[in-house]
Structure formats: C-alpha cells, structure tokens
Design an enzyme around this catalytic site. Structure first.
Site, PDB file in Angstrom:
ATOM      1  N   SER A 185      -5.145  -7.136  -8.352  1.00 48.36           N
ATOM      2  CA  SER A 185      -5.302  -5.832  -9.603  1.00 48.36           C
ATOM      3  C   SER A 185      -7.441  -6.531  -9.935  1.00 48.36           C
ATOM      4  O   SER A 185      -7.962  -6.120  -8.790  1.00 48.36           O
ATOM      5  CB  SER A 185      -4.490  -7.134 -10.655  1.00 48.36           C
ATOM      6  OG  SER A 185      -5.349  -6.328 -12.020  1.00 48.36           O
ATOM      7  N   ASP A 339       1.930   2.983 -11.217  1.00 51.37           N
ATOM      8  CA  ASP A 339       0.922   1.628 -11.285  1.00 51.37           C
ATOM      9  C   ASP A 339      -0.282   2.629 -12.547  1.00 51.37           C
ATOM     10  O   ASP A 339       0.005   3.866 -11.322  1.00 51.37           O
ATOM     11  CB  ASP A 339       0.367   0.497 -10.354  1.00 51.37           C
ATOM     12  CG  ASP A 339      -0.639  -0.096 -10.680  1.00 51.37           C
ATOM     13  OD1 ASP A 339      -1.324   0.107 -11.492  1.00 51.37           O
ATOM     14  OD2 ASP A 339      -1.500  -0.314 -10.342  1.00 51.37           O
ATOM     15  N   HIS A 369       2.617  -1.901 -11.745  1.00 49.87           N
ATOM     16  CA  HIS A 369       1.887  -3.164 -11.717  1.00 49.87           C
ATOM     17  C   HIS A 369       1.927  -4.012 -11.286  1.00 49.87           C
ATOM     18  O   HIS A 369       2.283  -4.401 -12.847  1.00 49.87           O
ATOM     19  CB  HIS A 369       0.742  -2.575 -12.341  1.00 49.87           C
ATOM     20  CG  HIS A 369      -0.849  -3.533 -12.215  1.00 49.87           C
ATOM     21  ND1 HIS A 369      -1.640  -3.122 -11.375  1.00 49.87           N
ATOM     22  CD2 HIS A 369      -1.273  -4.443 -13.088  1.00 49.87           C
ATOM     23  CE1 HIS A 369      -2.579  -3.662 -11.350  1.00 49.87           C
ATOM     24  NE2 HIS A 369      -2.765  -4.629 -12.457  1.00 49.87           N
TER      25      HIS A 369
END
Length: 399
Positions: A185, A339, A369
C-alpha cells in the site's frame, strides 16, 4: 453508565446495518463472511474514532492505532527480533536464528495503512514470516503518522531509516549486493520513491530489487477501471482511500467531487501523462467487470492550486521521468483483483517493462486491499496472504 451502554449499542447497530449487511463482497473472495466481519470491526473502530474526534478526546487514527496495537505479539521461535532506533526512527530488526553460511539478503520493509493505520506491531507477524521464508534479514522501518504528521514525513522518516541500514549492512550480516526494498500500500509507494531517489546515490549500496504489494503509485486519476469496480469493496473503499489521500497531503475533502470529475488538473497535464495513466494501457480483461470512460470537466483553478502537489513524483512515482524509471532495479509486483488501487500496479508494471526493467508479476484473483495483514491472524486469516508471502520469498531467493 446507561447512556454509555445505549450509545455503544446504537453505534454497533448503525455499523452493523450500514456495513455488515450491505458491504459488497465479491463471490470470488474466499471466506466472504470472514471479510464481512473483519470489515465491520474496522468500520466500528473508525466510527468510534470519529465520535471521539468530535468530542475532542483523540483523533480517529490515534484511536484505531491504539486499539490494533493492543493485540499481543506472537513469538516466532526461528526468528530473533530486536527493537532498535536509528536516531529518532524506531525500527525492528528480524534475523533468522539458524546460523548463516554467508551473508544474507537484506529486506527493508515499509508498512502500509495509508498513514492512519498500521504499525511495527501490526506487521510483526508478516516480517517474521518474511524473514523465515526468505532466509533474509528484515528491517521494518517505523514512521510518524497522521494526524500530527503529514507529507513528507512518512517519506523522510523511511529514507533516514533506510540510509542508516544501508551504511551498516556489515553489522547485520547483509550482502550489500542483495538489498531489497519492500512495502505494501503506502509502504509500496515509499519503496518505489526511494528506489527512484537512490538511483544516483553512488555513496550507498545499490538497491537490488523492489517488491511492491498493491501499492499506491499515483494520486491523479481516480476514475480508472479498478476505482470504478472496487470503490465499495473492503478493506479500502472509496471513502477511506480519499480520507487517507486528503489527510496525508493536507487537501480539503471538499474537493473530492471535483477530483472525481477530473477538474482538478489542466487539460495539458492530462495530455502529458495520458501515455502512462490512460486506461488504454490496462488489458481488456481487467475491464470486464465494468468500466465507463469519463469525460473530464473544465479546470477548477482553485482546486488545481490546492491539489497540484499530487504532480510531485514523490506522491505519484508512476509519472517519474523515463530517464529515472529506465534505470530502476528489477521489480516484483503483486496486485489484487478486488483492490481499488489495482490499476496502479498494472500501469507501473507496463511502464517498467516498456523501459526494459525486468518485472515479476503476481496477480491475486481472490485478493483485496489489505489481505496481507491477515497472514498472522487466526480467525481472519485468508490463504491469499500466504500465497503473497510465498511469492515474495521465492522472488528473493532467486536474486
């Protein structure tokens, strides 16, 4: 006491009805109930955090981090863990307990969480597993976070921690020819930016490879296929993504609708970066779940003045110059189908490959995610997290 109980029940029921019952969980994701419960807990923590923020008790990010750091750390018998400080930067060092026949690879790991979630504690299990599976020395770098610390603090803290490590590799038994930066991320964004910044640093060991796990790589276009398809899918939905983006860059949330219409950037900017950001660069198979090209509205000058910070390559490393990107080390990129940031990985993969940089790509068809953070959880474990760790470890062993 009665008022507190009633309030707690009321908040719980509100979160249950607004998230547990209505959250969009794709059929391809294994253990849908597990994800539904996990997301409900996250939303409950965020809701209570926002209530405490309104009452001026503490900020939402501080509350959520306080709660998730209450969980005890699990011991891994095959890994030696040390808490250190490089100057003021907190780091955790993970070393395999088994004796080494020579120097080991070194992995500098930057955790995700959008600048509001995550910590060295929540990623402890991931780093232990990564250390054991890859037989490498892992350095997890801590950094200051929202709400007190905004751009560019995350990046500068991680850079300082990384430079300390690179200058003392012999102390930790690390092979200077096999140093890898890795993150998920926002941590993947940090890894990307630092790779780009270290390209011309002749005073430091060269980075051997970059591992980017569902990374945030650009802050310009929020109408890509993955943004449209996955805007309501946990754990990173549209609202949380914008909360992180606005918070870190200190941009007013009032501009969100303008940004979604593409009116925050001039036409010449869109044209300049179209070759790298256009959905034409994304394979058609990733548009089958639905994609509607959006026509951009005329420029809102005020929005542009407040959001143009996104054009800085440290916030959007996907748009770095060819001269820099072409000299980057080989990459291992992990993307997840469900995601909101999926297309950042796909677009960066294409950029690297077009410029001759070797890319190993793993796409998790059942991934979402934040799935990596479940690797060391019990009830909330998703097998996809182990596949990501196994893929990353295999890549590292092959260097």
């Amino acid at each position: 006491m009665l008022i507190t109980c009633v309030a707690s029940v009321g908040v719980g029921l509100w979160v249950f009805s607004n998230h547990f019952l209505t959250t969009d969980i794709p059929a391809a994701i294994s253990h849908p109930l597990r994800l539904r419960v996990l997301n409900c807990i996250l939303q409950l923590l965020i809701t209570w955090g926002l209530i405490f923020e309104k009452l001026r008790i503490c900020s939402m990010p501080q509350f959520v981090r306080f709660v998730h750091d209450l969980l005890p750390l699990k011991k891994h018998p095959d890994v030696v863990v040390k808490d250190l400080r490089f100057g003021t930067i907190p780091v955790k060092l993970y070393q395999p307990k088994a004796p080494a026949s020579g120097l080991r690879p070194g992995i500098v790991f930057y955790h995700g969480g959008g600048g509001i979630l995550g910590s060295l504690k929540t990623y402890h299990g991931i780093c232990c597993n990564l250390c054991k599976k890859s037989d490498a020395v892992v350095l997890a770098v801590g950094y200051r976070m929202l709400p007190k610390h905004r751009f560019p603090v995350i990046l500068t803290d991680c850079m300082v921690g990384t430079m300390h490590f690179l200058k003392s590799l012999d102390t930790y038994g690390v092979d200077p020819a096999r140093v890898i930066v890795c993150g998920d991320s926002v941590g993947g964004s940090v890894a990307t930016v630092l790779c780009q910044k270290f390209v011309d640093r002749s005073d430091l060991p060269k980075i051997r490879a970059q591992i980017l796990i569902y990374s945030a790589l650009q802050g310009l276009n929020f109408q890509s296929p993955s943004h449209q398809q996955n805007k309501n899918i946990p754990l990173l939905n549209h609202n949380l993504a914008f909360y992180c983006w606005c918070g870190y860059l200190d941009i007013s949330p009032s501009w969100i609708s303008t940004v979604l219409k593409g009116a925050h950037l001039p036409a010449e900017v869109w044209e300049k970066y179209r070759k790298w950001l256009s959905a034409e660069n994304i394979p058609d198979k990733f548009k089958k779940r639905g994609y509607l090209p959006m026509s951009r509205e005329p420029l809102n000058e005020a929005a542009y003045l407040e959001t143009k910070i996104t054009l800085d390559v440290v916030n959007s490393p996907l748009i770095a110059d060819d001269e820099v990107v072409s000299r980057l080390p080989e990459a291992c990129i992990v993307s997840c189908e469900y995601d909101i940031l999926r297309d950042d990985s796909l677009l960066y993969k294409k950029r690297l490959e077009d410029l001759g940089v070797r890319v190993t790509w793993h796409h998790m068809e059942d991934g979402f995610h934040g799935v990596l953070t479940t690797a060391d959880m019990s009830f909330f474990y998703f097998p996809c997290s182990s596949r990501i760790l196994d893929a990353v470890a295999h890549f590292i062993k092959g260097l």
